[in-house]
Write a protein that holds these residues in place. Structure first.
Motif, PDB file in Angstrom:
ATOM      1  N   VAL B  50       0.870  -1.180   0.000  1.00 17.56           N
ATOM      2  CA  VAL B  50       0.000   0.000   0.000  1.00 17.56           C
ATOM      3  C   VAL B  50       0.910   1.235   0.000  1.00 17.56           C
ATOM      4  O   VAL B  50       1.521   1.560   1.020  1.00 17.56           O
ATOM      5  CB  VAL B  50      -0.934   0.019   1.222  1.00 17.56           C
ATOM      6  CG1 VAL B  50      -1.821   1.255   1.189  1.00 17.56           C
ATOM      7  CG2 VAL B  50      -1.782  -1.249   1.256  1.00 17.56           C
ATOM      8  N   TRP B  87      -0.616  -0.809 -14.132  1.00 20.69           N
ATOM      9  CA  TRP B  87      -1.451  -0.154 -13.129  1.00 20.69           C
ATOM     10  C   TRP B  87      -2.755   0.299 -13.789  1.00 20.69           C
ATOM     11  O   TRP B  87      -2.761   0.754 -14.932  1.00 20.69           O
ATOM     12  CB  TRP B  87      -0.753   1.079 -12.572  1.00 20.69           C
ATOM     13  CG  TRP B  87       0.390   0.833 -11.640  1.00 20.69           C
ATOM     14  CD1 TRP B  87       1.695   0.663 -11.975  1.00 20.69           C
ATOM     15  CD2 TRP B  87       0.324   0.767 -10.212  1.00 20.69           C
ATOM     16  NE1 TRP B  87       2.453   0.490 -10.833  1.00 20.69           N
ATOM     17  CE2 TRP B  87       1.636   0.557  -9.737  1.00 20.69           C
ATOM     18  CE3 TRP B  87      -0.705   0.872  -9.285  1.00 20.69           C
ATOM     19  CZ2 TRP B  87       1.940   0.446  -8.393  1.00 20.69           C
ATOM     20  CZ3 TRP B  87      -0.414   0.772  -7.937  1.00 20.69           C
ATOM     21  CH2 TRP B  87       0.893   0.553  -7.500  1.00 20.69           C
ATOM     22  N   LEU B 149      -7.815   5.636  -7.896  1.00 22.00           N
ATOM     23  CA  LEU B 149      -7.325   4.554  -7.043  1.00 22.00           C
ATOM     24  C   LEU B 149      -6.743   3.481  -7.951  1.00 22.00           C
ATOM     25  O   LEU B 149      -7.473   2.766  -8.629  1.00 22.00           O
ATOM     26  CB  LEU B 149      -8.467   3.973  -6.194  1.00 22.00           C
ATOM     27  CG  LEU B 149      -9.090   4.920  -5.167  1.00 22.00           C
ATOM     28  CD1 LEU B 149     -10.336   4.279  -4.549  1.00 22.00           C
ATOM     29  CD2 LEU B 149      -8.083   5.269  -4.085  1.00 22.00           C
ATOM     30  N   TYR B 150      -5.452   3.391  -7.986  1.00 22.53           N
ATOM     31  CA  TYR B 150      -4.766   2.498  -8.913  1.00 22.53           C
ATOM     32  C   TYR B 150      -4.276   1.243  -8.176  1.00 22.53           C
ATOM     33  O   TYR B 150      -3.952   1.290  -6.992  1.00 22.53           O
ATOM     34  CB  TYR B 150      -3.557   3.199  -9.537  1.00 22.53           C
ATOM     35  CG  TYR B 150      -3.902   4.269 -10.538  1.00 22.53           C
ATOM     36  CD1 TYR B 150      -4.333   5.526 -10.109  1.00 22.53           C
ATOM     37  CD2 TYR B 150      -3.795   4.048 -11.901  1.00 22.53           C
ATOM     38  CE1 TYR B 150      -4.645   6.521 -11.031  1.00 22.53           C
ATOM     39  CE2 TYR B 150      -4.099   5.040 -12.823  1.00 22.53           C
ATOM     40  CZ  TYR B 150      -4.518   6.265 -12.386  1.00 22.53           C
ATOM     41  OH  TYR B 150      -4.819   7.244 -13.290  1.00 22.53           O
ATOM     42  N   SER B 151      -4.237   0.150  -8.949  1.00 16.63           N
ATOM     43  CA  SER B 151      -3.656  -1.067  -8.393  1.00 16.63           C
ATOM     44  C   SER B 151      -2.967  -1.859  -9.494  1.00 16.63           C
ATOM     45  O   SER B 151      -3.245  -1.683 -10.680  1.00 16.63           O
ATOM     46  CB  SER B 151      -4.738  -1.933  -7.710  1.00 16.63           C
ATOM     47  OG  SER B 151      -5.665  -2.371  -8.664  1.00 16.63           O
ATOM     48  N   GLN B 152      -2.059  -2.708  -9.086  1.00 18.98           N
ATOM     49  CA  GLN B 152      -1.411  -3.645  -9.996  1.00 18.98           C
ATOM     50  C   GLN B 152      -1.142  -4.924  -9.216  1.00 18.98           C
ATOM     51  O   GLN B 152      -1.116  -4.899  -7.975  1.00 18.98           O
ATOM     52  CB  GLN B 152      -0.109  -3.097 -10.592  1.00 18.98           C
ATOM     53  CG  GLN B 152       1.077  -3.143  -9.680  1.00 18.98           C
ATOM     54  CD  GLN B 152       2.427  -2.808 -10.332  1.00 18.98           C
ATOM     55  OE1 GLN B 152       3.365  -2.541  -9.651  1.00 18.98           O
ATOM     56  NE2 GLN B 152       2.528  -2.814 -11.644  1.00 18.98           N
ATOM     57  N   THR B 153      -0.991  -6.016  -9.933  1.00 25.18           N
ATOM     58  CA  THR B 153      -0.620  -7.262  -9.276  1.00 25.18           C
ATOM     59  C   THR B 153       0.838  -7.584  -9.592  1.00 25.18           C
ATOM     60  O   THR B 153       1.312  -7.332 -10.694  1.00 25.18           O
ATOM     61  CB  THR B 153      -1.505  -8.440  -9.715  1.00 25.18           C
ATOM     62  OG1 THR B 153      -1.397  -8.592 -11.124  1.00 25.18           O
ATOM     63  CG2 THR B 153      -2.951  -8.207  -9.331  1.00 25.18           C
TER      64      THR B 153
END
Lengths: 320, 164
Positions: B50, B87, B149-153
């Protein structure tokens, strides 16, 4: 039968043993583990406020401009914009009107203009003010659901009333002409200044009313485009057009001086020849570090903006 | 001689049976072998990263992920690879390489890629378990990156061979 099986075993069992060993030694395995990375990207805010010196005795407004990176100025919810000062308690909400979105600093990015009542700043944040100093003014708000904040450093004073201020640009032809950034919709690309002047005064009377006037005069050439229609064939050509401009501030509402700094808010009008008369509901100038900045328009500098005009003579008289 | 060969054959059969292998023979000498290989290595990576609130142009702080080989037996030639996805906030994207990692072996930060890259080459071996390594991550937000709100794996893959 036994002999035959033995022969088969002789041939096949070494192969079998090799196969088993090969399988075990090369028991390659692959395992995955996935994790998630996350972040909330908020707008990056750049804030600029005027006047650069905040006079807590002022009955006027602190005008601030917010430029965002990651969102547009139009995404800002004005009702969420507030001003606070680092090291101080209390805050002041932005006035809901007037607000304006424009490229006030001419960098190609839209800015949101908001205003704060200086009397509110004085009462809510600087109630215990004692010494003039620089303070971090923090503007915060919400754009597209994400909060932002930006800081501008302003000098805060609470001076005694200045009774007379005069300012004058001498030797106007030799000092340079400043930067004419905006003039009532004219394309100022490649414009040439041949003369300009800025001068004025203001004073306080015994009943605390403010009187005075200021004039800015510009003379030069601008490029204009002429469109021609010759039997259906369309042409355009660039013309060099001489212009003369007079900006006149005839009503001074909130003016003060501190050391060699002068700031004045008021209203006036603009005469452009060739052209027309344009009312300037908002007309402000600031003299700082020996240079003047003049801005005027319906709200701020949406009609006129001139910066870096050399001012060589500022006379400030303090009477108590 | 035949008895000797029979004893050798029987010995190899016993060895094969002792290994997790089933061998069947017929009089036509057709041989089928099945090897039931135990889990010899596993990988755990934690925690999720995070980075918190960032603004365009900002470089995040460092987030440390611990990668652990939690397999059951000794391994050899154990490599860990890492890869990531683009992302996204559902509307906008940010390239995978904005995330960088530092495996503390190579001094410089390395951009994460969409294809696996080996980190910790041969570093997780010679158990006893658990044997773990830390890897640092950071992200640089490009200028003018739209808010969201960005996310990546991020996928860690552990490849290993059992020591026999």
């Amino acid at each position: 039968m036994t002999t035959r099986n033995s022969r088969v075993a002789i041939i096949t069992l070494p192969v079998l043993a090799f196969f088993i060993l090969f399988t075990v030694i090369n028991a390659e395995q692959s395992h995955d583990q996935i994790i998630t990375a996350s972040t909330a990207i908020h707008p990056n805010a750049t804030v600029y406020c005027e006047p650069r010196i905040v006079n807590l005795n002022s009955a006027g407004y602190l005008t601030c401009f917010i430029e965002l990176e990651g969102a547009d100025a139009s995404d800002i919810d004005v009702s969420t914009v507030e001003l606070s000062v680092k090291g101080k308690t209390g805050s002041v909400n932005a006035e809901l009107s007037p607000t304006l979105i424009d490229d006030f600093n001419f960098n190609g990015i839209s800015d949101l203009m908001v205003e704060f009542k200086i009397s509110d700043i004085s009462n809510n944040i600087f109630a215990s003010f004692t010494t003039p100093a620089y303070f971090d003014f923090v503007l915060s708000g919400i754009a597209k659901g994400f909060d932002f904040s930006g800081i501008d450093v302003l000098y805060v004073i609470k001076p005694n009333a200045v009774k007379l201020v005069r300012y004058l640009r001498l030797d106007a032809r030799d000092l340079g002409y400043g930067e004419l950034n905006r003039l009532d919709g004219l394309d100022l690309t490649d414009h040439v200044a041949t003369f300009n002047d800025f001068r004025g005064y203001f004073f306080l009377t015994s009943d605390s009313k403010l009187h005075g006037q200021s004039t800015f005069y510009f003379q030069g050439n601008v490029k204009t485009q002429q469109n021609l229609n010759f039997f259906g064939l369309k042409f355009s050509r660039k013309l060099t057009t001489p212009i003369r401009v007079l900006a006149f501030m005839d009503e001074m509402k909130d003016c003060f001086a501190f050391d060699q700094y002068v700031h004045c808010d008021g209203s006036g009008y603009l005469l452009i020849k060739p052209g027309k008369r344009v009312d300037l509901n908002h007309f402000t100038f600031e003299i700082k570090d020996g240079k003047a900045k003049i801005e005027g328009g319906e709200f701020f500098n949406d009609i006129l903006s001139v910066t870096d005009i050399p001012i060589t003579n500022i006379k400030i008289k303090y009477w108590t | 001689m035949e008895k000797l060969l029979e004893k050798i054959a029987i010995g190899i059969m016993v060895l094969a049976i002792a290994s997790p292998v089933v061998i069947a023979t017929t009089d036509t000498a057709t041989v089928t072998a099945t090897a039931n290989v135990m889990s010899i290595c596993g990988v755990e990576a934690s925690p999720d990263i995070v980075f918190g609130n960032l603004v365009p142009g900002e470089v995040s702080g460092t987030a440390t992920v611990t990668v652990t080989n939690d397999g059951l037996s000794n391994t050899d030639s154990t490599d860990v690879t890492v890869e990531g996805t683009t992302w996204s906030d559902g509307s906008h994207t940010m390239v995978v390489g904005q995330t960088e990692y530092d495996d503390e072996v190579v001094a410089d930060w390395t951009a994460l890629t969409a294809s696996p890259v080996t980190i910790f080459e041969g570093l997780i071996q010679s158990l006893p378990n658990p044997n773990s390594k830390d890897i640092d991550f950071r992200v640089t937000i490009p200028g003018n990156q739209p808010v969201g709100l960005y996310s990546q794996t991020i996928t860690f893959t552990l490849e290993c061979n059992e020591i026999v």
